[in-house]
Motif scaffolding. Structure first.
Motif, short mmCIF file in Angstrom:
data_model
loop_
_atom_site.label_atom_id
_atom_site.label_comp_id
_atom_site.label_asym_id
_atom_site.label_seq_id
_atom_site.Cartn_x
_atom_site.Cartn_y
_atom_site.Cartn_z
N SER A 74 0.82 -1.22 0.00
CA SER A 74 0.00 0.00 0.00
C SER A 74 0.85 1.27 0.00
O SER A 74 0.40 2.32 -0.45
N HIS A 75 2.08 1.14 0.51
CA HIS A 75 2.95 2.33 0.53
C HIS A 75 3.29 2.80 -0.88
O HIS A 75 3.57 3.98 -1.09
N LEU A 76 3.23 1.88 -1.85
CA LEU A 76 3.50 2.27 -3.24
C LEU A 76 2.38 3.17 -3.77
O LEU A 76 2.62 4.19 -4.42
N LEU A 77 1.12 2.77 -3.46
CA LEU A 77 -0.04 3.57 -3.87
C LEU A 77 0.04 4.97 -3.26
O LEU A 77 -0.21 5.98 -3.92
N LEU A 78 0.41 4.98 -1.99
CA LEU A 78 0.49 6.23 -1.24
C LEU A 78 1.60 7.12 -1.78
O LEU A 78 1.42 8.35 -1.91
N ALA A 79 2.74 6.52 -2.11
CA ALA A 79 3.86 7.30 -2.66
C ALA A 79 3.46 7.94 -3.99
O ALA A 79 3.76 9.11 -4.25
N ALA A 80 2.76 7.17 -4.83
CA ALA A 80 2.30 7.72 -6.12
C ALA A 80 1.29 8.83 -5.87
O ALA A 80 1.31 9.87 -6.54
N ALA A 81 0.40 8.64 -4.89
CA ALA A 81 -0.62 9.65 -4.57
C ALA A 81 0.05 10.96 -4.16
O ALA A 81 -0.36 12.05 -4.61
N VAL A 82 1.08 10.86 -3.32
CA VAL A 82 1.77 12.06 -2.84
C VAL A 82 2.47 12.78 -4.00
O VAL A 82 2.44 14.01 -4.11
N GLU A 83 3.08 12.02 -4.91
CA GLU A 83 3.74 12.65 -6.07
C GLU A 83 2.71 13.33 -6.97
O GLU A 83 2.97 14.40 -7.54
N PHE A 84 1.52 12.73 -7.11
CA PHE A 84 0.47 13.36 -7.92
C PHE A 84 0.00 14.68 -7.29
O PHE A 84 -0.23 15.65 -8.00
N ILE A 85 -0.15 14.69 -5.97
CA ILE A 85 -0.54 15.94 -5.32
C ILE A 85 0.53 17.00 -5.56
O ILE A 85 0.24 18.14 -5.92
N HIS A 86 1.80 16.59 -5.41
CA HIS A 86 2.90 17.53 -5.64
C HIS A 86 2.88 18.06 -7.08
O HIS A 86 2.99 19.27 -7.32
N THR A 87 2.71 17.17 -8.04
CA THR A 87 2.70 17.57 -9.44
C THR A 87 1.50 18.49 -9.73
O THR A 87 1.62 19.46 -10.47
N ALA A 88 0.35 18.18 -9.12
CA ALA A 88 -0.83 19.03 -9.31
C ALA A 88 -0.56 20.44 -8.78
O ALA A 88 -0.93 21.42 -9.44
N THR A 89 0.10 20.53 -7.62
CA THR A 89 0.37 21.87 -7.09
C THR A 89 1.37 22.62 -7.98
O THR A 89 1.25 23.82 -8.16
N LEU A 90 2.34 21.90 -8.56
CA LEU A 90 3.27 22.55 -9.48
C LEU A 90 2.52 23.09 -10.70
O LEU A 90 2.76 24.21 -11.15
N LEU A 91 1.62 22.28 -11.25
CA LEU A 91 0.84 22.71 -12.42
C LEU A 91 0.01 23.95 -12.08
O LEU A 91 -0.02 24.91 -12.85
N HIS A 92 -0.64 23.93 -10.93
CA HIS A 92 -1.47 25.08 -10.55
C HIS A 92 -0.61 26.29 -10.19
O HIS A 92 -1.01 27.42 -10.43
N ASP A 93 0.56 26.00 -9.66
CA ASP A 93 1.50 27.08 -9.35
C ASP A 93 1.99 27.74 -10.63
O ASP A 93 2.20 28.96 -10.67
#
Lengths: 333, 333
Positions: A74-93
């Motif tokens: 499950s930590h793999l799913l979570l790691a991908a989720a965290v990277e997606f949130i980070h990438t989303a904030t970069l895009l919005h930034d």
């Protein structure tokens, strides 16, 4: 978020230690980024996701989980989720700041357009919640939903505090928690949660991530004024030109005499900057000891990060996380 | 999303039936919209949330839950969550479309700025996931995370299909599911889930929301060309001027002869529009029976919505939901 992610040495060692996990996370990221209906989406995200980012945040998830002896996936799913949130904030930034360069490439909103950046960011944010739901842990959902709210709140607070020279260190810390530390601490805390660690260890890793994130951002602020040295590097002064109320400036304003106050009001508050102002700003920052004081704050946060780790299980990864915290601040030692 | 939410009569009856619940939802929305750290947030959202929206989506949540005999209060959290997602998409849509008016007031990005619209939308999106987490239902999280991904995908697909006269009815349906139907169907399905309804009822209410949403959007497209009449109302032609591939136009293009095809290619594909083109478009749409055909499609979706309700429990609210579906299409009868 403007951070120069030069944390390679201990991160390289963490990467080697977690190489199998990271390969699995990268595969998962590519799979979940895809969109059957809208091929524009991976085109936009590939640009950011494959641009050689250090994957610091997913690494923190993996490290926290493995440190707690986790053997599931499950930590793999979570790691991908965290990277997606980070990438989303970069895009919005990118949309928000109209910044022209990120990681040495044109930003998404120059390559594509504002519309794509907003909507693809939204897509990644939704995808991250799908990944979290796949972990089956409601506590993980709650941690990352809270972190997402703190991130957005911090960004809005940064907007309203921008160019306001009455900004306090308290407000600065709230902003930094939003723009950097909230996702770090959510990553480390959630990593312990999927591993089923006890609450004391969850708290320890939360505290580590929080302190690491704040130290990271203070160091970033310092580097923008050339670190603690008087040498002006080639990227020095961006924050000054963008009129950002970063920690060194907030400290210098708090200690300012009438002339200095007028200088900050003109250059940061009103944005009337002339040739030589950056040099004057640096001179004041040094004279008031603002860079040294900010550096001392960063060191204190690093100590807090390392102190937090004492409550974590004895493990090679714990030592590497301690090294990572020291390395962050070594950039301005 | 450009929908004219003129669904007042059956919605008014639903509102009366669910008045206590709706009052509680409104209180919850005001509480959860607040931000201790960033007062800008409620300033931006108040504009949209209090602008007299019909609260159609939260009403669908409440109706679905009550229809299943639900007696708890998780449906209130869920209704607020759905309204926050809707408001977030409106805020991001404002940035995206540079639309100048929404609900008769200036859009958020004229009152404030693009930055605030993006970030406050992100905040509401995060807040909606916190509300969902408070329901304690992982299935609810999954339904709304999936809907959020479909919404973003639909919006991106709409971007890439914009002004592309080869857009098919299949792509149109995918876009409409994203921009409208996904949140309707998630609202009704999730309402049954918090109520602990059995899977057949969950599916029935999902199907109802999906069909209602698609009918809703087709009717909206039709109204933009004056409905099925030949009278040109005062808001007619916006979609034509914005070169949107809506259902009537897609049908007309599929039936076009060479001259008509050249007309659509020039006006929609290339955006070279001249005086009298809207009248010509309307003439072609009528000649090809495109408006009648789109209206028949909307009626068929309404029939599907009503058919789906036959699997739902016998209840006054079920009858009101059936009336709501009929009323949607009555606008172009």
């Amino acid at each position: 978020m403007g951070m120069k992610e030069n944390v390679s040495k201990p991160l390289d060692r963490l990467s080697s230690e977690l190489a199998g996990d990271m390969a699995a996370v990268n595969t998962l990221i590519r799979e979940r980024m895809a969109s059957r209906h809208a091929p524009r989406i991976p085109e936009v995200t590939a640009h950011l996701v494959e641009a050689g980012g250090k994957r610091l945040r997913p690494m923190l998830v993996l490290a926290a989980a493995r440190l707690c002896g986790y053997q599931g996936d499950s930590h793999l799913l979570l790691a991908a989720a965290v990277e997606f949130i980070h990438t989303a904030t970069l895009l919005h930034d990118d949309v928000v700041d109209e910044s022209e360069q990120r990681r040495g490439r044109p930003t998404a909103n120059l390559l594509w357009d504002n519309k794509s950046s907003v909507l693809v960011g939204d897509y990644l944010f939704a995808r991250s919640f799908q990944l979290m739901a796949d972990t089956g842990s409601m506590q993980v959902m709650r941690i990352l939903a809270n972190a997402s709210a703190t991130i957005a709140e911090g960004e809005v607070l940064q907007l309203t505090a921008a160019q306001d020279i009455t900004t306090t260190e308290d407000i600065y810390t709230q902003i930094v928690r939003g723009k950097t530390a909230a996702l770090f601490s959510a990553a480390t805390e959630a990593g312990t949660v999927v591993a089923g660690a006890d609450p004391a260890v969850q708290q320890a890793l939360f505290d580590y991530g929080d302190a690491l994130g704040i130290a990271f951002q203070i160091v970033d602020d310092l580097l923008d004024y050339g670190g603690a040295t008087t040498t002006i590097g080639k990227n020095v002064g961006d924050d000054f030109r963008e009129r950002k109320l970063t920690l060194p400036v907030i400290k210098a304003i708090a200690a300012a005499d009438a002339d200095e106050r007028a200088f900050w009001e003109r250059t940061i508050g009103k944005g009337q900057q002339a040739e030589g102002d950056l040099e004057t700003a640096l001179e004041i920052l040094h004279r008031r000891g603002a860079l040294d004081a900010a550096r001392a704050d960063a060191l204190a946060w690093v100590e807090r990060a390392k102190q937090a780790l004492t409550a974590a299980p004895d493990h090679l990864i714990r030592d590497l996380l301690g090294d990572l915290a020291e390395f962050v601040v070594a950039r301005v030692a």
